[in-house]
Design an enzyme around this catalytic site. Structure first.
Site, PDB file in Angstrom:
ATOM      1  N   LYS A 218      10.893  58.995  97.232  1.00 28.80           N
ATOM      2  CA  LYS A 218      12.110  59.708  96.826  1.00 28.80           C
ATOM      3  C   LYS A 218      11.712  61.113  96.360  1.00 28.80           C
ATOM      4  O   LYS A 218      11.167  61.284  95.278  1.00 28.80           O
ATOM      5  CB  LYS A 218      12.806  58.927  95.697  1.00 28.80           C
ATOM      6  CG  LYS A 218      13.691  59.726  94.759  1.00 28.80           C
ATOM      7  CD  LYS A 218      15.005  60.159  95.364  1.00 28.80           C
ATOM      8  CE  LYS A 218      15.896  60.849  94.320  1.00 28.80           C
ATOM      9  NZ  LYS A 218      15.378  62.109  93.794  1.00 28.80           N
ATOM     10  N   GLY A 270       6.919  62.920  86.706  1.00 26.99           N
ATOM     11  CA  GLY A 270       8.089  63.629  86.195  1.00 26.99           C
ATOM     12  C   GLY A 270       8.032  63.713  84.686  1.00 26.99           C
ATOM     13  O   GLY A 270       6.948  63.733  84.098  1.00 26.99           O
ATOM     14  N   SER A 271       9.209  63.738  84.075  1.00 27.13           N
ATOM     15  CA  SER A 271       9.249  63.947  82.630  1.00 27.13           C
ATOM     16  C   SER A 271       8.883  62.680  81.869  1.00 27.13           C
ATOM     17  O   SER A 271       9.071  61.561  82.355  1.00 27.13           O
ATOM     18  CB  SER A 271      10.639  64.407  82.203  1.00 27.13           C
ATOM     19  OG  SER A 271      11.530  63.310  82.247  1.00 27.13           O
ATOM     20  N   THR A 272       8.362  62.881  80.663  1.00 27.53           N
ATOM     21  CA  THR A 272       7.992  61.758  79.805  1.00 27.53           C
ATOM     22  C   THR A 272       9.217  60.914  79.463  1.00 27.53           C
ATOM     23  O   THR A 272       9.148  59.685  79.436  1.00 27.53           O
ATOM     24  CB  THR A 272       7.293  62.281  78.537  1.00 27.53           C
ATOM     25  OG1 THR A 272       5.999  62.784  78.926  1.00 27.53           O
ATOM     26  CG2 THR A 272       7.112  61.204  77.492  1.00 27.53           C
ATOM     27  N   GLU A 273      10.342  61.592  79.276  1.00 25.21           N
ATOM     28  CA  GLU A 273      11.570  60.885  78.917  1.00 25.21           C
ATOM     29  C   GLU A 273      11.959  59.866  80.014  1.00 25.21           C
ATOM     30  O   GLU A 273      12.237  58.704  79.729  1.00 25.21           O
ATOM     31  CB  GLU A 273      12.663  61.943  78.759  1.00 25.21           C
ATOM     32  CG  GLU A 273      13.945  61.452  78.154  1.00 25.21           C
ATOM     33  CD  GLU A 273      15.010  62.534  78.273  1.00 25.21           C
ATOM     34  OE1 GLU A 273      14.691  63.684  78.615  1.00 25.21           O
ATOM     35  OE2 GLU A 273      16.188  62.189  78.040  1.00 25.21           O
ATOM     36  N   GLU A 292       2.738  59.739  85.791  1.00 27.31           N
ATOM     37  CA  GLU A 292       2.102  61.026  85.562  1.00 27.31           C
ATOM     38  C   GLU A 292       3.192  61.903  84.978  1.00 27.31           C
ATOM     39  O   GLU A 292       4.104  62.319  85.695  1.00 27.31           O
ATOM     40  CB  GLU A 292       1.542  61.550  86.887  1.00 27.31           C
ATOM     41  CG  GLU A 292       0.375  62.486  86.694  1.00 27.31           C
ATOM     42  CD  GLU A 292       0.845  63.906  86.512  1.00 27.31           C
ATOM     43  OE1 GLU A 292       1.059  64.288  85.350  1.00 27.31           O
ATOM     44  OE2 GLU A 292       1.015  64.597  87.502  1.00 27.31           O
ATOM     45  N   CYS A 326       2.731  70.479  85.290  1.00 30.03           N
ATOM     46  CA  CYS A 326       2.684  69.526  84.172  1.00 30.03           C
ATOM     47  C   CYS A 326       1.459  69.759  83.304  1.00 30.03           C
ATOM     48  O   CYS A 326       1.482  69.526  82.110  1.00 30.03           O
ATOM     49  CB  CYS A 326       2.716  68.098  84.688  1.00 30.03           C
ATOM     50  SG  CYS A 326       1.550  67.832  86.013  1.00 30.03           S
ATOM     51  N   GLU A 423       7.655  70.559  75.944  1.00 26.73           N
ATOM     52  CA  GLU A 423       7.213  71.063  77.238  1.00 26.73           C
ATOM     53  C   GLU A 423       8.299  71.969  77.822  1.00 26.73           C
ATOM     54  O   GLU A 423       9.437  71.559  77.986  1.00 26.73           O
ATOM     55  CB  GLU A 423       6.962  69.885  78.194  1.00 26.73           C
ATOM     56  CG  GLU A 423       6.432  70.343  79.531  1.00 26.73           C
ATOM     57  CD  GLU A 423       6.119  69.192  80.477  1.00 26.73           C
ATOM     58  OE1 GLU A 423       6.859  68.201  80.464  1.00 26.73           O
ATOM     59  OE2 GLU A 423       5.123  69.296  81.209  1.00 26.73           O
TER      60      GLU A 423
END
Lengths: 514, 271
Positions: A218, A270-273, A292, A326, A423
């Site tokens: 995706k 992608g994002s930590t969230e 990651e 990142c 970030e």
């Protein structure tokens, strides 16, 4: 042929305006200025070799298919704000089709193929990518806004190299785990970000395929086009249908994929969230997961560093790819005694950064990837300005259309400043000082993240010691932002788990049999 | 008339009562039976503080020294064989359990200074750089036992985590908590720095939230096979991205490598 003459004309003007503006700056700014005006004529990369379809469908079971959802979204060129093409949105049923196709391909073809043959297909993909590199580079720049010189010299060659490297692993996996045997996992769901669209696709697909898995990929919502062009490469390589499926869409498509119970493995960058949400969602199933995620990487410069090289490294560390990295060195930790002159050198070096048309081969900093990201960065800069510290931004003329932000930094920061913790994912650097190596280590480790770090010193033993005490998965000593297919990449703490690249990058895609 | 003692928790190399003042009877009977302290959430947090100090001390030692200490633990366990046998619930299996536990300490002792060589790499990158990847301990790990965890598995898991260079906070369920005191004596007399291994007895239902949610705990070795409890732990751990990992009841380097992070370091080469 996408870029119209008028647009090119405008870009030319913009670049000239930028150049003249820079001349003005260098004459105005006393100690920062160079004593000669550096000027370049615009050197626009041609877009002729890329043909962009008006509409892109999903790539399922080896062919382009219209989405069940019947809906499409626009992929925007962030340097102009204009639409490039409309791209299919995969809904739950489309995800189901893609996973089913990957499962069939796994059961009936891919898992039965000899490892050497698997490798041959991956080698083919690498070769075709190399041959079509220019086309991919231009498309990457159009769709994502990154400078053409980066797409051309970094993204695309590395993506091809990644396929080439892992192709060779396919029939040598038993050497990776001496005394054990390994087996593939099955069907992998892979979700990638918009900062290095094709490269991230390569990071995900190459090891997964080499280890014998099939994939549903995706791409990110704002940068789907190179992944879709990759689907043509896969067809050209005659990869068996269903071994790789590419489904485009919004975050919702990603959620459908993660929630699909037919997957044996999920890989997310992608994002930590979002990474946390995925980990939480997978808790009941225990599906194998590699993540990651974000970073707030510290770039430490000691007074015994090769200062001019360090300045170059810091610039590359934070302003490469507009800071959409990142592992960007977004926190600069300067030894107190060199802080002032270092910051002056940084400002002087920044005068030579050219912000503008990503298609211009002279451009150092291209367009911010999307309007949403542009707004996020601007709001974080605003927060930074409200907090203690000083702000510096390159005074340069930005193109009138598109999403651009001049490179900037905040000085006199402490670990409690928002920009030392959050970030930004943009060309924004946060600078603080330290007095001892121990203090540098404490400050560097004082975030939720642990992705990367940089160390500049000419003293080997100091580098070794500091490197061993930093909580970071990747450490660049006297260099920064180097990537290689043979180099494992991934973070400590809330920057995720699992490694991509190298020998260690096989592990997320294999099961070790005891 | 027998004198019965209350088994204390083992935190930071010291035998302490629970700050909550709670104890439970080991056999669940009357007040004269031996008791064990029941750890609270605060005790767990104190243990993590101790384990952070223990981790720093453990890291300062050379892998060779760590290896010697793990071997010493096997020796001390052997020395307390009779003491263990007297209090192990299943007398028939006690001997083999002790044999296995001792064997596992010896096995993982030998790994302390070898797993790095087996899992490190020099990476052939495109350019004039020296690039290496090496495993590093995660830091403080928590070990959660299940109702049916054997003494040997407990020892094997502790040994594997320690061999990887981690420090450990162990939560022992009711079946293992009678052994807490003697096991703590083994740890204390093996030359192990205080805080490297901490032993708590407590109720998982009370503590899983603080274990999974604690930001300083980098991983949970979950021997619990109960699905609901593990799922709960994983869900909570997702909030700070710690992994809840199994322990393979086998002699395997995987039990070490599951609890390390790889650090990759680049440096230019050239004059």
């Amino acid at each position: 042929m996408l870029t119209k003459n008028g647009e090119e004309q405008r870009s030319v003007q913009t670049t000239e305006a930028l150049a003249s503006d820079q001349r003005k700056q260098s004459s105005n700014k006393g100690q920062c200025s160079l004593d000669f005006a550096q000027d370049y004529a615009p050197a626009l990369e041609s877009t002729q070799m890329v043909s962009i379809n008006s509409r892109y469908d999903l790539f399922i079971n080896g062919k382009q298919q219209a989405p069940h959802s019947k809906s499409y979204f626009q992929s925007i060129n962030p340097a102009t704000g204009e639409s490039l093409a409309e791209v299919a949105i995969a809904d739950e049923q489309d995800v189901q089709l893609a996973v089913q196709s990957a499962r069939n391909a796994y059961d009936k073809v891919w898992s039965k193929l000899s490892p050497a043959k698997r490798g041959r297909y991956i080698y083919r993909i690498a070769r075709i990518l190399q041959e079509r590199a220019k086309e991919f580079a231009v498309l990457e720049t159009l769709d994502g806004g990154k400078p053409i010189k980066e797409a051309r010299d970094v993204d695309i060659p590395l993506a091809a190299a990644h396929f080439f490297y892992y192709a060779g692993w396919a029939d040598k996996l038993e050497y990776a785990y001496p005394g054990k045997s390994v087996r593939s996992l099955g069907v992998c769901g892979q979700i990638i970000p918009w900062n290095f669209p094709l490269l991230m696709a390569a990071w995900k697909l190459a090891p997964a395929l080499a280890c014998g898995n099939t994939c549903v990929l995706k791409p990110a919502e704002t940068t789907p086009l190179t992944a879709l062009l990759l689907s043509e490469v896969l067809q050209e390589a005659e990869l068996p249908p269903g071994v790789v499926n590419i489904i485009t869409g919004t975050g919702e498509t990603g959620s459908h994929l993660v929630e699909h119970k037919g997957l044996d493995k999920i890989a997310f960058t992608g994002s930590t969230e979002v990474g946390k949400a995925i980990a939480r969602g997978l808790a009941p199933r225990g599906t194998k997961l590699s993540l990651e995620l974000g970073g707030k990487s510290a770039h430490i410069v000691f007074k015994d560093a090769a200062i001019d090289q360090a300045v170059e490294g810091v610039i590359n560390g934070i302003y490469f790819n507009q800071g959409h990295v990142c592992c960007a060195g977004s926190r600069l930790l300067l030894e107190e005694s060199i802080a002032e002159p270092f910051i002056e050198k940084l400002k002087a070096r920044m005068q030579n950064l050219r912000v503008g048309n990503p298609l211009d081969k002279n451009t150092d900093i291209g367009a911010i990837n999307s309007k949403a990201q542009w707004e996020r960065i601007q709001s974080l800069i605003k927060i930074g300005k409200q907090e203690p510290g000083n702000f510096f931004q390159l005074d340069t003329k930005l193109p009138e259309k598109g999403y651009f932000i001049a490179p900037c930094f905040f000085t006199d920061q402490s670990s409690s400043n928002s920009l030392s913790q959050v970030e930004v994912f943009g060309p924004v650097l946060s600078i603080m000082t330290f007095r001892t190596p121990a203090e540098a280590v404490v400050k560097a480790n004082n975030t939720q993240y642990g992705l990367a770090a940089g160390i500049w010193s000419e003293k080997g033993s100091k580098i070794k010691d500091v490197a061993s005490r930093l909580n970071a998965g990747v450490i660049w000593a006297n260099t920064y932002n180097k990537f290689d297919p043979g180099a494992p990449f991934g973070g400590f703490k809330e920057s995720g788990y699992g490694r991509e690249g190298g020998l260690q990058g096989l592990h997320p895609y294999l099961e070790v049999v005891h | 008339m027998k004198v019965s003692k209350t088994i204390k928790l083992y935190i930071g190399g010291a035998f302490v009562r629970s700050e909550s003042g709670r104890t439970v009877a080991l056999d669940g009977s009357g007040s004269a039976s031996p008791r064990v302290c029941l750890a609270s959430r605060k005790d767990f947090r104190n243990s993590v503080d101790a384990a952070k100090k223990g981790f720093a001390a453990w890291q300062k030692m050379t892998p060779f020294n760590r290896s010697q200490i793990l071997y010493r633990m096997a020796e001390m366990l052997e020395g307390k064989r009779h003491e263990f046998q007297a209090i192990m619930p299943d007398a028939e299996k006690a001997g083999s359990q002790l044999d296995e536990a001792i064997d596992l300490f010896v096995y993982y002792a030998g790994f302390c200074d070898k797993f790095q060589q087996l899992s490190s790499s020099i990476n052939p990158v495109n350019g004039p750089y020296q690039h290496t990847s090496t495993p590093e301990a995660l830091g403080v790990c928590s070990l959660v036992t299940a109702a049916d965890t054997s003494f040997a598995d407990l020892c094997g898991c502790i040994a594997a985590l320690m061999a990887g260079g981690n420090s450990v906070v162990c939560l022992l369920g009711p079946s293992l908590s009678p052994l807490l005191g003697v096991l703590a004596e083994v740890l204390q007399t093996s030359g192990l720095p205080g805080g490297c291994v901490n032993l708590l007895s407590g109720k998982i239902d009370e503590l899983h939230e603080v274990i999974a949610g604690h930001h300083e705990v980098r991983a949970v070795a979950c021997l619990e096979k109960d699905q609901a409890s593990t799922v709960k732990m994983r869900e909570l751990a997702a909030g700070n991205l710690k992994q809840v990992l199994p322990y393979l009841p086998a002699r395997s380097i995987e039990n070490i490598l599951n609890y390390v992070d790889y650090k990759s370091v680049w440096h230019p080469q050239g004059c």
